[in-house]
Motif scaffolding. Structure first.
Motif, PDB file in Angstrom:
ATOM      1  N   ALA A 215      28.821  20.126 -41.428  1.00 50.20           N
ATOM      2  CA  ALA A 215      29.376  21.184 -42.330  1.00 50.20           C
ATOM      3  C   ALA A 215      30.410  20.757 -43.403  1.00 50.20           C
ATOM      4  O   ALA A 215      30.874  21.378 -44.299  1.00 50.20           O
ATOM      5  N   GLY A 216      30.886  19.478 -42.965  1.00 54.32           N
ATOM      6  CA  GLY A 216      32.175  19.104 -43.896  1.00 54.32           C
ATOM      7  C   GLY A 216      33.179  20.108 -43.774  1.00 54.32           C
ATOM      8  O   GLY A 216      34.245  20.310 -44.709  1.00 54.32           O
ATOM      9  N   HIS A 217      33.268  20.778 -42.503  1.00 54.19           N
ATOM     10  CA  HIS A 217      34.347  22.048 -42.265  1.00 54.19           C
ATOM     11  C   HIS A 217      35.078  21.540 -40.927  1.00 54.19           C
ATOM     12  O   HIS A 217      34.182  21.337 -40.097  1.00 54.19           O
ATOM     13  N   HIS A 218      36.378  21.725 -40.794  1.00 53.43           N
ATOM     14  CA  HIS A 218      36.911  21.262 -39.673  1.00 53.43           C
ATOM     15  C   HIS A 218      37.850  22.369 -39.029  1.00 53.43           C
ATOM     16  O   HIS A 218      38.705  23.017 -39.497  1.00 53.43           O
ATOM     17  N   PRO A 219      37.709  22.902 -37.784  1.00 54.74           N
ATOM     18  CA  PRO A 219      38.476  23.872 -37.399  1.00 54.74           C
ATOM     19  C   PRO A 219      39.949  23.205 -36.928  1.00 54.74           C
ATOM     20  O   PRO A 219      40.004  22.058 -36.517  1.00 54.74           O
TER      21      PRO A 219
ATOM     22  N   LEU B  47      39.330  28.985 -37.782  1.00 54.25           N
ATOM     23  CA  LEU B  47      38.573  28.543 -38.923  1.00 54.25           C
ATOM     24  C   LEU B  47      39.171  29.222 -40.136  1.00 54.25           C
ATOM     25  O   LEU B  47      39.370  30.485 -40.272  1.00 54.25           O
ATOM     26  N   THR B  48      39.478  28.374 -41.288  1.00 48.70           N
ATOM     27  CA  THR B  48      39.583  29.179 -42.682  1.00 48.70           C
ATOM     28  C   THR B  48      39.253  28.158 -43.513  1.00 48.70           C
ATOM     29  O   THR B  48      39.080  26.974 -43.329  1.00 48.70           O
ATOM     30  N   THR B  49      39.167  28.701 -44.810  1.00 46.55           N
ATOM     31  CA  THR B  49      38.924  27.602 -45.848  1.00 46.55           C
ATOM     32  C   THR B  49      40.023  27.326 -46.727  1.00 46.55           C
ATOM     33  O   THR B  49      40.293  28.004 -47.818  1.00 46.55           O
ATOM     34  N   HIS B  50      40.606  26.177 -46.540  1.00 50.62           N
ATOM     35  CA  HIS B  50      41.899  25.676 -47.048  1.00 50.62           C
ATOM     36  C   HIS B  50      41.797  25.580 -48.701  1.00 50.62           C
ATOM     37  O   HIS B  50      42.637  26.201 -49.315  1.00 50.62           O
ATOM     38  N   ASP B  51      40.761  25.347 -48.925  1.00 50.53           N
ATOM     39  CA  ASP B  51      40.270  24.982 -50.430  1.00 50.53           C
ATOM     40  C   ASP B  51      40.086  26.166 -51.042  1.00 50.53           C
ATOM     41  O   ASP B  51      40.624  26.397 -52.213  1.00 50.53           O
ATOM     42  N   ALA B  52      39.627  27.148 -50.486  1.00 49.13           N
ATOM     43  CA  ALA B  52      39.616  28.658 -51.291  1.00 49.13           C
ATOM     44  C   ALA B  52      40.700  29.520 -50.842  1.00 49.13           C
ATOM     45  O   ALA B  52      40.844  30.445 -51.519  1.00 49.13           O
TER      46      ALA B  52
HETATM   47  C1  LIG Z   1      37.087  17.498 -49.388  1.00 47.35           C
HETATM   48  C2  LIG Z   1      36.849  18.104 -48.131  1.00 47.35           C
HETATM   49  O1  LIG Z   1      35.529  18.443 -48.081  1.00 47.35           O
HETATM   50  C3  LIG Z   1      37.651  19.313 -47.971  1.00 47.35           C
HETATM   51  O2  LIG Z   1      39.014  19.047 -47.944  1.00 47.35           O
HETATM   52  C4  LIG Z   1      36.956  19.976 -46.692  1.00 47.35           C
HETATM   53  C5  LIG Z   1      37.489  19.296 -45.423  1.00 47.35           C
HETATM   54  N1  LIG Z   1      37.519  20.064 -44.310  1.00 47.35           N
HETATM   55  C6  LIG Z   1      37.762  21.322 -44.452  1.00 47.35           C
HETATM   56  N2  LIG Z   1      37.994  22.421 -43.196  1.00 47.35           N
HETATM   57  C7  LIG Z   1      38.446  23.610 -43.334  1.00 47.35           C
HETATM   58  N3  LIG Z   1      38.491  24.253 -42.289  1.00 47.35           N
HETATM   59  N4  LIG Z   1      38.645  24.210 -44.542  1.00 47.35           N
HETATM   60  C8  LIG Z   1      38.571  23.413 -45.741  1.00 47.35           C
HETATM   61  O3  LIG Z   1      39.057  23.863 -46.610  1.00 47.35           O
HETATM   62  C9  LIG Z   1      38.142  22.097 -45.555  1.00 47.35           C
HETATM   63  N5  LIG Z   1      38.066  21.247 -46.710  1.00 47.35           N
END
Ligand SMILES: C[C@H](O)[C@H](O)[C@H]1CNC2=NC(N)=NC(=O)C2=N1
Length: 124
Positions: free
Chosen positions: A83-87, A100-105
């Motif tokens: 998922a390219g997403h990391h807990p 879980l949260t979306t750091h980028d958003a």
């Molecule tokens: C560039 C990379 O895909 C991003 O930094 C991803 C990586 N894993 C991530 N994981 C989570 N939980 N939130 C993110 O915003 C996030 N961003």
């Protein structure tokens, strides 16, 4: 003459389709879009045992011992990577808290909920 007609007609149809395509694109929810409070409340209902403060969702999983807990952590690596997403993970002997949260958003997106669902399935 017929060829010219086909060309003109194709151009006309293409131009007519542009506003439609733009409207569809604008209204298609993006996976990395912040969810509203209503959407968060709807989605959390579908995830028993997960809680939220509106910015993060989390759940504590309990196992019989440390080795089983670590085994669970190892199992969630593959879905997280794909998922390219990391807990965020907190391990305390036989308990693993997954957050879980979306750091980028800067908050919760559909990505958090879809990964939470996959992680929950691993613990079944
Ligand atoms: C560039 C990379 O895909 C991003 O930094 C991803 C990586 N894993 C991530 N994981 C989570 N939980 N939130 C993110 O915003 C996030 N961003």
């Amino acid at each position: 003459m017929n060829q010219l007609r086909v060309i003109i007609l194709s151009c006309l149809v293409s131009f007519l389709l542009i506003p439609f395509t733009v409207t569809v694109a604008e209204n298609t929810p993006n996976n990395s879009m912040l969810l509203s409070e209503t959407e968060i409340n709807q989605k959390i209902e579908t995830l028993p045992e997960w809680t939220t403060d509106g910015k993060v969702i989390s759940r504590t999983f309990e196992f019989k011992d440390f080795v089983t807990a670590i085994d669970f952590v190892n199992q969630l690596v593959a879905p997280a990577e794909s998922a390219g997403h990391h807990p965020d993970l907190a391990i305390s002997y036989n308990k693993v808290t997954v957050s879980l949260t979306t750091h980028d958003a800067g908050g919760l997106t559909a990505l958090d909920f879809s990964l939470a669902e996959k992680i929950s399935q691993l613990a079944n």
